[in-house]
Design an enzyme around this catalytic site. Structure first.
Site, mmCIF file in Angstrom:
data_model
loop_
_atom_site.group_PDB
_atom_site.id
_atom_site.type_symbol
_atom_site.label_atom_id
_atom_site.label_comp_id
_atom_site.label_asym_id
_atom_site.label_seq_id
_atom_site.Cartn_x
_atom_site.Cartn_y
_atom_site.Cartn_z
ATOM 1 N N SER A 116 0.827 -1.203 0.000
ATOM 2 C CA SER A 116 0.000 0.000 0.000
ATOM 3 C C SER A 116 0.860 1.251 0.000
ATOM 4 O O SER A 116 1.946 1.278 0.599
ATOM 5 C CB SER A 116 -0.906 0.019 1.238
ATOM 6 N N TYR A 143 -2.603 0.237 9.685
ATOM 7 C CA TYR A 143 -2.785 -0.482 8.420
ATOM 8 C C TYR A 143 -1.524 -0.371 7.567
ATOM 9 O O TYR A 143 -0.994 -1.373 7.085
ATOM 10 C CB TYR A 143 -3.992 0.075 7.663
ATOM 11 N N LYS A 179 -17.614 -1.022 0.715
ATOM 12 C CA LYS A 179 -16.559 -0.555 1.602
ATOM 13 C C LYS A 179 -16.975 0.564 2.569
ATOM 14 O O LYS A 179 -16.179 1.000 3.387
ATOM 15 C CB LYS A 179 -15.351 -0.085 0.771
#
Length: 325
Positions: A116, A143, A179
């Site tokens: 990411s 994250y 989401k």
């Protein structure tokens, strides 16, 4: 057999769609469907079987490959940048990926992993996917840190020389509808504009950026899966790769693109940013794409305007907004 973890999720289901486009249906979808409407991402797709991630994990523990796997495309993760449970992210995003990596390498299977751009933190250290700078990065949320930990482990263990780990920037496109708050701004904007006639963006608290002038590298999901298909076709291309357009655009640009796709004049309002977000907000992201290009990837990336037009008109404005409709 192609194993796609997170195969009912946003990028995962888009990759199943891409495989179908290329004539591949021998696919095992691994995911956790839960109680939301993520299952709808699978309705238009063709695949051989579905396996809950816990069942798949038990298979990994045995170290066997009953599927005669050709490739593992690991898109499964908790992708919430606001997830407070650090232990969950350590197990779900880091340890699970380690185990899957060992499985792939032990069986000589091609692996593509979702890292990411959140690993780049506030961007002050740049956005280079050169391995030499991996250890200097400081993610702003757990994250991003969970993704960073796997990349570092893969680098130190030598696994990174045998897999592709992709740092996705701001991906948008069909199949993200489940989401909630993590949907792209384009997806939210179309609904907001249809309901109110205007779009709201955060004010800026940085002197170098006007309101709505904060910049992101917005990348169309179909371009992302094109990159992954190319990597499947080129197993010699390994390491960390950025996946973005290489061209940062403003939130104002994005808003105007959505209004244009709806054939409306733009009406943009600026609102206060929540206090808790201000210290963690990225004002600029832009993928350095030289490494992927040097590896041989030559396809162009879709412009924000063209992608927004396709997304809004061919998906968001239709009764069935999912890929494969």
């Amino acid at each position: 057999m192609y194993i796609v973890t997170g195969g009912a999720g946003f990028i995962g289901s888009a990759m199943v769609w891409k495989l179908n486009q290329m004539g591949v249906t021998d696919i095992l979808v691994v995911d956790e469907l839960g109680r939301d409407e993520k299952w709808k991402n699978l309705v238009n797709l063709k695949y051989e079987d579905y396996l809950h991630k816990d069942q798949f994990f038990k298979m990994l523990l045995k170290g066997e490959d009953p599927f005669e796997t050709d490739a593992v495309i690991h898109m499964g993760a908790n992708s919430s940048t606001t997830e407070p449970d650090a232990d969950h992210l350590m197990e779900n995003n880091y340890r699970y990926t380690q185990m899957l990596c060992r499985f792939a390498l032990n069986h000589g299977v091609r692996m593509i992993n979702a890292s990411s751009a959140a690993t780049y933190g506030d961007g002050s250290l740049g956005f280079s996917d050169d391995h030499a700078g991996l250890e200097r990065l400081k993610p702003l949320n757990m994250y991003g840190y969970s993704k960073q930990l796997f990349d570092l482990w893969a680098l130190r263990s030598g696994a990174l020389e045998r897999l592709a780990s992709l740092k996705f920037f701001n991906v948008f496109g069909p199949n993200e509808f489940h989401k909630g708050d993590m949907m792209s701004v384009i997806c939210k904007a179309r609904k907001q504009i249809r309901e109110t006639g205007r779009m709201r963006l955060f004010k800026s608290y940085h002197p170098d950026y006007p309101d709505g002038g904060q910049m992101r590298d917005f990348v169309w999901v179909k371009d992302c899966v094109d990159v992954m298909w190319w990597l499947l076709e080129h197993p010699e291309a390994n390491g960390v790769f950025n996946v973005g357009t290489g061209k940062a655009r403003t939130w104002n640009d994005l808003a105007r693109a959505v209004f244009a796709a709806l054939s409306l004049e733009p009406v943009i309002e600026y609102m206060e940013m929540p206090e808790g977000l201000r210290g963690k907000y990225q004002y600029f992201t832009q993928a350095e794409m030289g490494k992927l290009r040097a590896a041989g990837y030559e396809a162009p990336f879709t412009s924000l305007e063209d992608a927004a037009r396709e997304y809004v008109r061919d998906y968001l404005e239709r009764e069935d907004p999912h890929l494969g409709n």
